[in-house]
Design a protein around this motif. Sequence first.
Motif, PDB file in Angstrom:
ATOM      1  N   ASP A 197      -8.746   1.502  11.234  1.00 16.29           N
ATOM      2  CA  ASP A 197      -8.918   2.446  10.129  1.00 16.29           C
ATOM      3  C   ASP A 197     -10.137   3.338  10.355  1.00 16.29           C
ATOM      4  O   ASP A 197     -10.103   4.547  10.088  1.00 16.29           O
ATOM      5  N   ARG A 238      -4.478   8.933   9.311  1.00 10.99           N
ATOM      6  CA  ARG A 238      -3.917   7.594   9.100  1.00 10.99           C
ATOM      7  C   ARG A 238      -2.404   7.676   8.893  1.00 10.99           C
ATOM      8  O   ARG A 238      -1.650   6.873   9.460  1.00 10.99           O
ATOM      9  N   LEU A 271      -9.275   5.984  12.988  1.00 13.49           N
ATOM     10  CA  LEU A 271      -8.414   7.049  12.462  1.00 13.49           C
ATOM     11  C   LEU A 271      -9.196   7.954  11.505  1.00 13.49           C
ATOM     12  O   LEU A 271      -9.018   9.182  11.518  1.00 13.49           O
TER      13      LEU A 271
END
Length: 543
Positions: free
Chosen positions: A294, A319, A297
Amino acid sequence: MTCTSPSSGPAADPRRPEAAPAVVRRPAASWRLGAGIAAAALLAAVCPATAVAAPDTAPAPRLAWATCADGFECATARVPLDHHDPRGAGIDLAVIRHPADDQAHRIGSLFYNPGGPAVAGTLALPLMLGQFPEQVRKRFDIVSFDPRGTGASAPVQCFDNPADEQALLAGTAAGYPEGAEQQNTWADAYQRLARQCAARNPDLLPHISTANVARDMDLLRRAVGDRRLSYLGTSYGSYLGATYANLFPDRVRAMVLDSAPDPVAWSTGRGDQATTTGTLLRNGSDVAASRVLDAFLDQCGQAGTQTCAFSAGTAAATRARYGELLQRLHTRPVAVDGMTYTAGSALEATIISLYATNPAPGIPDTGWSHLGTRLQTLWAATEAPSTPGTPLPPVLRQSPDQALAVVCSDSANPPARADYPALAVSARARSGEAGPYFAWTDERCADWPARDRDRYDGPWNHPTARPVLVVANTGDPAMPYEGSRAMARSLARAQLLTVDGYGHTVLANPSDCAARYETRYLIDGILPAPGTVCVPTKPPFTG
């Protein structure tokens, strides 16, 4: 009652070489760089352990060093196959060292294990030597070796022909299986692999534990003439260091554990976890990978296409784009540069690519910017029209034999009758797409036929002769930062040095700040102040 180390004695000057009695050298077969034991301080009466060091009756190996690469020397060390039978059958370990640059002020040897498990130290040390702080390279001979069962040290080999292993695993899903048919195929293939490994390595597999590697390392310590061990272990190598520290607590001079697991979670888990949850899930590797994915991204989206080609302009859009990429690959795998990418193999490649935030030594096609370029290439390939009837190249799998031989015999995992599909569902709920990957990676141990009787499962709090330094990135995608915190708490004498950065291991993702503290500790024995936090030298997307 407080456990003590009866033979530790007063601390000596850490800068002073701690020489053992001279070892008589004799000629031995040289080993070329290729491509490819004392009782543990007799603490059991006060702090009983589930395993103890074997009696110190094995002779120290005799090392005949010979030049094997530019600036390196190699040797072969003979050690017992079974440390309970030190004069019985033996195996040869491949050993490598880089002599201290300043021999006049040499402190001793610094042993290095790169982790894995099953990464060959003889290959890793030449790649990683430049990452060691300059003063450490000056003052220490840096020594590494291929742990037993790995590389050129009595390697575990389950097939005569690697093509036979590829054929066995070819029917398994890339990354991880989905659906009952794929899951049954996966479980059957790794059950057959386990049987094949047992049939071809019946004498070696019962002696492949981390504890036996630690006992080998203690013999090597004696062989190089050091009274106490100086050590730097990264990733799984930190678990090896913690095992050594608890088997031989009075022999620790200095020990840096870089990116450690929670030792209880890694070995047995707590409560009934040994039979309900696999090693990597207990360790929280799925959560760590998901968090760092995460973060990648998000930062890719914010960096823009100039430094991250996969950027969709914002964190949220990037994402979403990655999720769509996996959906596309799930329905239509693509070939890029002669390799087939499915959703599973793309996810696996992504997770591994998170380990180095910038190009790693000797491996230029690494780093988060390169990962962005690779993901954009896959995105473009999924947009291109497919050619009917064009076969995709097979998905080649790296042989798991040597890594499984260590993890499956050393760490508790649920048996084959456990509900691994349910574990995968639970893992997906807590860590997204990364969850099932780690659950099914653990499943490969479900039918493993051997556990080493001499493995070490704790306790982890035997007081060492000198304190241990644990170092960790807050954003490690493989060994979560919480594991290093747990390691520092578990050891009797340890300090945690935090690096507020990303990537797997501080050594591979350098911090000049952390390097200064490590140098001071390794040379002078001085720990950083509690709560010290460093930053990386080069954050992602800055070069």
